[in-house]
Design an enzyme around this catalytic site. Structure first.
Site, PDB file in Angstrom:
ATOM      1  N   ASN A  58      -3.099  14.616  -1.203  1.00 59.67           N
ATOM      2  CA  ASN A  58      -2.154  13.780  -0.444  1.00 59.67           C
ATOM      3  C   ASN A  58      -1.291  14.594   0.518  1.00 59.67           C
ATOM      4  N   THR A  75     -13.634  -1.284  -5.858  1.00 60.47           N
ATOM      5  CA  THR A  75     -12.957  -0.011  -5.596  1.00 60.47           C
ATOM      6  C   THR A  75     -13.476   1.101  -6.497  1.00 60.47           C
ATOM      7  N   ASP A  76     -13.293   2.345  -6.061  1.00 58.84           N
ATOM      8  CA  ASP A  76     -13.645   3.490  -6.911  1.00 58.84           C
ATOM      9  C   ASP A  76     -12.674   3.654  -8.075  1.00 58.84           C
ATOM     10  N   GLU A  77     -11.501   2.974  -7.988  1.00 63.63           N
ATOM     11  CA  GLU A  77     -10.482   3.179  -9.030  1.00 63.63           C
ATOM     12  C   GLU A  77     -10.940   2.666 -10.393  1.00 63.63           C
ATOM     13  N   ALA A  90     -10.728 -10.919  -1.121  1.00 65.73           N
ATOM     14  CA  ALA A  90      -9.407 -11.384  -1.569  1.00 65.73           C
ATOM     15  C   ALA A  90      -8.996 -10.695  -2.864  1.00 65.73           C
ATOM     16  N   PRO A 109       7.869   9.922   1.587  1.00 66.10           N
ATOM     17  CA  PRO A 109       7.884  10.149   0.132  1.00 66.10           C
ATOM     18  C   PRO A 109       6.532  10.601  -0.405  1.00 66.10           C
ATOM     19  N   SER A 145      -3.894  -5.727  -3.955  1.00 70.25           N
ATOM     20  CA  SER A 145      -4.560  -4.431  -3.759  1.00 70.25           C
ATOM     21  C   SER A 145      -3.665  -3.201  -3.939  1.00 70.25           C
ATOM     22  N   ILE A 197      -8.699  -4.742   5.265  1.00 69.95           N
ATOM     23  CA  ILE A 197     -10.142  -4.511   5.432  1.00 69.95           C
ATOM     24  C   ILE A 197     -10.830  -5.801   5.891  1.00 69.95           C
ATOM     25  N   TYR A 221       4.597  11.497  -3.859  1.00 68.26           N
ATOM     26  CA  TYR A 221       4.715  11.330  -5.311  1.00 68.26           C
ATOM     27  C   TYR A 221       4.341  12.637  -6.019  1.00 68.26           C
ATOM     28  N   TYR A 255      -3.867  -2.704 -11.634  1.00 69.63           N
ATOM     29  CA  TYR A 255      -4.736  -3.043 -10.486  1.00 69.63           C
ATOM     30  C   TYR A 255      -6.196  -2.723 -10.790  1.00 69.63           C
ATOM     31  N   LYS A 270      -9.501  -5.188 -11.232  1.00 67.08           N
ATOM     32  CA  LYS A 270     -10.715  -5.091 -10.403  1.00 67.08           C
ATOM     33  C   LYS A 270     -11.940  -4.860 -11.310  1.00 67.08           C
TER      34      LYS A 270
HETATM   35  P1  NAD Z   1      -4.947  -6.319   1.409  1.00 68.36           P
HETATM   36  O1  NAD Z   1      -3.927  -6.379   0.327  1.00 68.36           O
HETATM   37  O2  NAD Z   1      -4.602  -5.706   2.720  1.00 68.36           O
HETATM   38  O3  NAD Z   1      -5.481  -7.792   1.733  1.00 68.36           O
HETATM   39  C1  NAD Z   1      -5.792  -8.724   0.723  1.00 68.36           C
HETATM   40  C2  NAD Z   1      -6.004 -10.070   1.409  1.00 68.36           C
HETATM   41  O4  NAD Z   1      -6.357 -11.031   0.385  1.00 68.36           O
HETATM   42  C3  NAD Z   1      -4.739 -10.614   2.086  1.00 68.36           C
HETATM   43  O5  NAD Z   1      -5.073 -11.187   3.329  1.00 68.36           O
HETATM   44  C4  NAD Z   1      -4.244 -11.682   1.120  1.00 68.36           C
HETATM   45  O6  NAD Z   1      -3.514 -12.721   1.755  1.00 68.36           O
HETATM   46  C5  NAD Z   1      -5.550 -12.189   0.536  1.00 68.36           C
HETATM   47  N1  NAD Z   1      -5.388 -12.800  -0.792  1.00 68.36           N
HETATM   48  C6  NAD Z   1      -4.677 -12.301  -1.841  1.00 68.36           C
HETATM   49  N2  NAD Z   1      -4.760 -13.153  -2.878  1.00 68.36           N
HETATM   50  C7  NAD Z   1      -5.559 -14.179  -2.489  1.00 68.36           C
HETATM   51  C8  NAD Z   1      -6.032 -15.370  -3.122  1.00 68.36           C
HETATM   52  N3  NAD Z   1      -5.687 -15.670  -4.394  1.00 68.36           N
HETATM   53  N4  NAD Z   1      -6.847 -16.204  -2.438  1.00 68.36           N
HETATM   54  C9  NAD Z   1      -7.182 -15.924  -1.140  1.00 68.36           C
HETATM   55  N5  NAD Z   1      -6.747 -14.827  -0.483  1.00 68.36           N
HETATM   56  C10 NAD Z   1      -5.950 -13.966  -1.156  1.00 68.36           C
HETATM   57  O7  NAD Z   1      -6.212  -5.607   0.749  1.00 68.36           O
HETATM   58  P2  NAD Z   1      -7.283  -4.626   1.421  1.00 68.36           P
HETATM   59  O8  NAD Z   1      -6.759  -3.247   1.371  1.00 68.36           O
HETATM   60  O9  NAD Z   1      -7.744  -5.220   2.688  1.00 68.36           O
HETATM   61  O10 NAD Z   1      -8.438  -4.730   0.326  1.00 68.36           O
HETATM   62  C11 NAD Z   1      -9.451  -5.734   0.421  1.00 68.36           C
HETATM   63  C12 NAD Z   1     -10.385  -5.599  -0.777  1.00 68.36           C
HETATM   64  O11 NAD Z   1     -10.975  -4.301  -0.766  1.00 68.36           O
HETATM   65  C13 NAD Z   1      -9.691  -5.716  -2.132  1.00 68.36           C
HETATM   66  O12 NAD Z   1     -10.549  -6.420  -2.988  1.00 68.36           O
HETATM   67  C14 NAD Z   1      -9.507  -4.284  -2.599  1.00 68.36           C
HETATM   68  O13 NAD Z   1      -9.511  -4.218  -4.001  1.00 68.36           O
HETATM   69  C15 NAD Z   1     -10.740  -3.643  -2.014  1.00 68.36           C
HETATM   70  N6  NAD Z   1     -10.625  -2.199  -1.698  1.00 68.36           N
HETATM   71  C16 NAD Z   1      -9.593  -1.724  -0.941  1.00 68.36           C
HETATM   72  C17 NAD Z   1      -9.546  -0.367  -0.596  1.00 68.36           C
HETATM   73  C18 NAD Z   1      -8.430   0.205   0.254  1.00 68.36           C
HETATM   74  O14 NAD Z   1      -8.369   1.430   0.418  1.00 68.36           O
HETATM   75  N7  NAD Z   1      -7.542  -0.610   0.815  1.00 68.36           N
HETATM   76  C19 NAD Z   1     -10.566   0.495  -1.033  1.00 68.36           C
HETATM   77  C20 NAD Z   1     -11.601  -0.020  -1.818  1.00 68.36           C
HETATM   78  C21 NAD Z   1     -11.630  -1.384  -2.128  1.00 68.36           C
HETATM   79  O1  DAU Z   2      -9.348   4.259  -4.038  1.00 69.78           O
HETATM   80  C1  DAU Z   2      -9.363   2.973  -3.479  1.00 69.78           C
HETATM   81  C2  DAU Z   2      -7.981   2.370  -3.563  1.00 69.78           C
HETATM   82  O2  DAU Z   2      -7.184   3.034  -2.585  1.00 69.78           O
HETATM   83  C3  DAU Z   2      -7.967   0.862  -3.339  1.00 69.78           C
HETATM   84  O3  DAU Z   2      -8.684   0.231  -4.362  1.00 69.78           O
HETATM   85  C4  DAU Z   2      -6.535   0.330  -3.291  1.00 69.78           C
HETATM   86  O4  DAU Z   2      -6.543  -1.043  -2.970  1.00 69.78           O
HETATM   87  C5  DAU Z   2      -5.781   1.093  -2.216  1.00 69.78           C
HETATM   88  O5  DAU Z   2      -4.433   0.669  -2.198  1.00 69.78           O
HETATM   89  C6  DAU Z   2      -5.855   2.601  -2.468  1.00 69.78           C
HETATM   90  O6  DAU Z   2      -5.137   2.957  -3.678  1.00 69.78           O
HETATM   91  P1  DAU Z   2      -4.227   4.276  -3.769  1.00 69.78           P
HETATM   92  O7  DAU Z   2      -3.247   4.087  -4.839  1.00 69.78           O
HETATM   93  O8  DAU Z   2      -5.065   5.503  -3.791  1.00 69.78           O
HETATM   94  O9  DAU Z   2      -3.531   4.191  -2.293  1.00 69.78           O
HETATM   95  P2  DAU Z   2      -2.028   4.444  -1.815  1.00 69.78           P
HETATM   96  O10 DAU Z   2      -2.072   4.477  -0.311  1.00 69.78           O
HETATM   97  O11 DAU Z   2      -1.061   3.544  -2.473  1.00 69.78           O
HETATM   98  O12 DAU Z   2      -1.767   5.916  -2.319  1.00 69.78           O
HETATM   99  C7  DAU Z   2      -2.589   7.007  -1.902  1.00 69.78           C
HETATM  100  C8  DAU Z   2      -2.101   8.249  -2.620  1.00 69.78           C
HETATM  101  O13 DAU Z   2      -0.813   8.589  -2.089  1.00 69.78           O
HETATM  102  C9  DAU Z   2      -1.903   8.051  -4.107  1.00 69.78           C
HETATM  103  O14 DAU Z   2      -2.255   9.244  -4.777  1.00 69.78           O
HETATM  104  C10 DAU Z   2      -0.406   7.783  -4.246  1.00 69.78           C
HETATM  105  C11 DAU Z   2       0.191   8.593  -3.108  1.00 69.78           C
HETATM  106  N1  DAU Z   2       1.426   8.036  -2.507  1.00 69.78           N
HETATM  107  C12 DAU Z   2       1.447   6.728  -2.151  1.00 69.78           C
HETATM  108  C13 DAU Z   2       2.582   6.184  -1.581  1.00 69.78           C
HETATM  109  C14 DAU Z   2       2.632   4.716  -1.216  1.00 69.78           C
HETATM  110  C15 DAU Z   2       2.502   8.870  -2.272  1.00 69.78           C
HETATM  111  O15 DAU Z   2       2.457  10.080  -2.554  1.00 69.78           O
HETATM  112  N2  DAU Z   2       3.626   8.331  -1.689  1.00 69.78           N
HETATM  113  C16 DAU Z   2       3.709   7.011  -1.364  1.00 69.78           C
HETATM  114  O16 DAU Z   2       4.789   6.577  -0.879  1.00 69.78           O
END
Ligand code: NAD
Ligand code: DAU
Length: 355
Positions: free
Chosen positions: A257, A132-134, A80, A213, A83, A11, A215, A158, A162
């Site tokens: 999913n 996050t919504d989690e 950062a 896969p 995640s 992001i 889950y 996780y 958060k």
């Molecule tokens: P990501 O795992 O893709 O990226 C995380 C980034 O943070 C990486 O570039 C990593 O190198 C950096 N990082 C990790 N630890 C660090 C540290 N100690 N100091 C500096 N940099 C560090 O994560 P993302 O999916 O891009 O998520 C970004 C943010 O958004 C997170 O805070 C996550 O909780 C939040 N978020 C993600 C989602 C989602 O669906 N991916 C949804 C809602 C909120």
């Molecule tokens: O809701 C926001 C969150 O969404 C963020 O805060 C997290 O950083 C982000 O990783 C994401 O979390 P989820 O656990 O929802 O995302 P993930 O893509 O890991 O999984 C999405 C759904 O799919 C979840 O119900 C688990 C399922 N899953 C995931 C994987 C990796 C599977 O069924 N098979 C898989 O192999």
């Protein structure tokens, strides 16, 4: 200028790219470059003086204090984090260190810097924490979506980490007056998504002829949002959000999913059919469920819409098509992120899980 943390991740990189496509305000991008951080995501900015990349940890208060003093940002956007829920189940320690301790040190450095600013700059300064919504836990099928007033009930290491960081951010506002904003967003998808997460994993595995896969029973529900919509929401909150407030961000797009996996398979059937003419959905396998798996997330995004006028621009149909196309056009990126460490993770998470 603004300081962004974690701007080499999924992001964060989308945010940095979108920001600099729309504004000349420079960005200092502080990223530790963990397995999820990838400078290739930002390669189009090579030589652009508006992007200053710093390799470092948000937990290094001396470094962040120095960066703040040198660059005098008007805002910090904190992406950062560790995640991935499955990684937090296999090893929570890094989540505690970065998401809780790291956020605390970043807040402390910010408090020191903010306290030294003249009055007007103090008033205008913002610390935006991306969450996050989690943190709200899991919903039953018939329960209303999460509003900003929903109580915190995190279920995984996780989401607990958060939630702890959200509480610290809140406390720095109430105790010290730091002008903070918190956003709680639903599941993102789009370009540069690391293929440990469901949607990119399915695309990458499908094209490689590997199992897809799912889950448990695949009926867990997530609320999917195209990543660039998340970025536009964060920009809007940064511009007009009220300090001390939290804003939920979602796509009004709840889907089980299994539907997500089927949609991706159908798009691949259309855009890059299998050589043997069979559908990609034949590659689906049901595997053991994630421990403590949250059943349903859904975001009530009425506050950000009514107060700040934000709504997502993409539908799921348009966003997922763009996403699948991006992966098809960026196979080098996909190859480059599938390092030895990535393969080790896949083995650790999926081995022995078949049902
Ligand atoms: P990501 O795992 O893709 O990226 C995380 C980034 O943070 C990486 O570039 C990593 O190198 C950096 N990082 C990790 N630890 C660090 C540290 N100690 N100091 C500096 N940099 C560090 O994560 P993302 O999916 O891009 O998520 C970004 C943010 O958004 C997170 O805070 C996550 O909780 C939040 N978020 C993600 C989602 C989602 O669906 N991916 C949804 C809602 C909120
Ligand atoms: O809701 C926001 C969150 O969404 C963020 O805060 C997290 O950083 C982000 O990783 C994401 O979390 P989820 O656990 O929802 O995302 P993930 O893509 O890991 O999984 C999405 C759904 O799919 C979840 O119900 C688990 C399922 N899953 C995931 C994987 C990796 C599977 O069924 N098979 C898989 O192999």
């Amino acid at each position: 200028m603004i300081l962004v943390t974690g701007g080499a991740g999924f992001i964060g990189a989308n945010f940095v790219l979108d920001w600099l496509a729309q504004s000349d305000e420079a960005i200092v991008n502080l990223d530790k470059l963990t397995y999820a951080g990838n400078r290739e995501n930002l390669s189009s900015l090579a030589g652009d003086p508006r992007h200053i990349f710093v390799h470092g940890d948000i937990g290094d208060a001396a470094l962040t204090s120095q960066l703040l003093a040198r660059h005098q940002p008007r805002a910090i956007v904190n992406f950062a984090a560790e995640s991935h829920v499955d990684r937090s189940i296999h090893g929570p320690e890094d989540f505690i260190q970065t998401n809780i301790v790291g956020s605390f040190h970043l807040l402390e450095a910010t408090r020191g810097y903010w306290g030294s600013l003249p009055d007007e700059a103090q008033r205008r300064f913002r610390f935006l924490h991306v969450s996050t919504d989690e943190v709200y836990g899991s919903l039953a099928r018939d329960e209303p979506a999460f509003s900003e007033l929903h109580r915190y009930e995190p279920n995984s290491p996780y989401s607990a980490s958060k939630a702890a960081s959200d509480h610290l951010v809140r406390a720095y506002h109430h105790t010290y007056g730091l002008p903070v904003l918190t956003t709680n967003c639903s599941n993102n998808y789009g370009p540069y998504h690391f293929p440990e997460k469901l949607i990119p994993l399915v695309i990458v595995n499908a094209l490689a002829g590997k199992p897809l896969p799912v889950y448990g029973d695949g009926q867990q529900i997530r609320d999917w949002l195209y990543v660039r919509d998340h970025c536009s929401a964060i920009r809007r909150v940064l511009d007009a959000g009220r300090p001390g407030e939290t804003y939920n961000i979602g796509g009004w797009n709840e889907k089980p999913n299994l539907d997500i996996v089927h949609t991706v398979c159908l798009l691949l059937d259309e855009l890059r059919a299998r050589g043997d003419g069979k559908p990609y959905r034949d590659q689906i396998v049901y595997v053991a469920d994630r421990p403590g798996h949250d059943r349903r997330y859904a975001i009530d995004a009425r506050k950000i819409e009514s107060e700040l006028g934000w709504r997502p621009a993409e539908t799921f149909a348009s966003g997922i098509r763009k996403t699948v196309q991006w992966y098809l056009e960026n196979q080098d990126w996909v190859r480059n992120v599938q390092s030895g460490a990535y393969r080790e993770w896949v083995e650790k998470n999926y081995q022995g899980r078949d049902q």
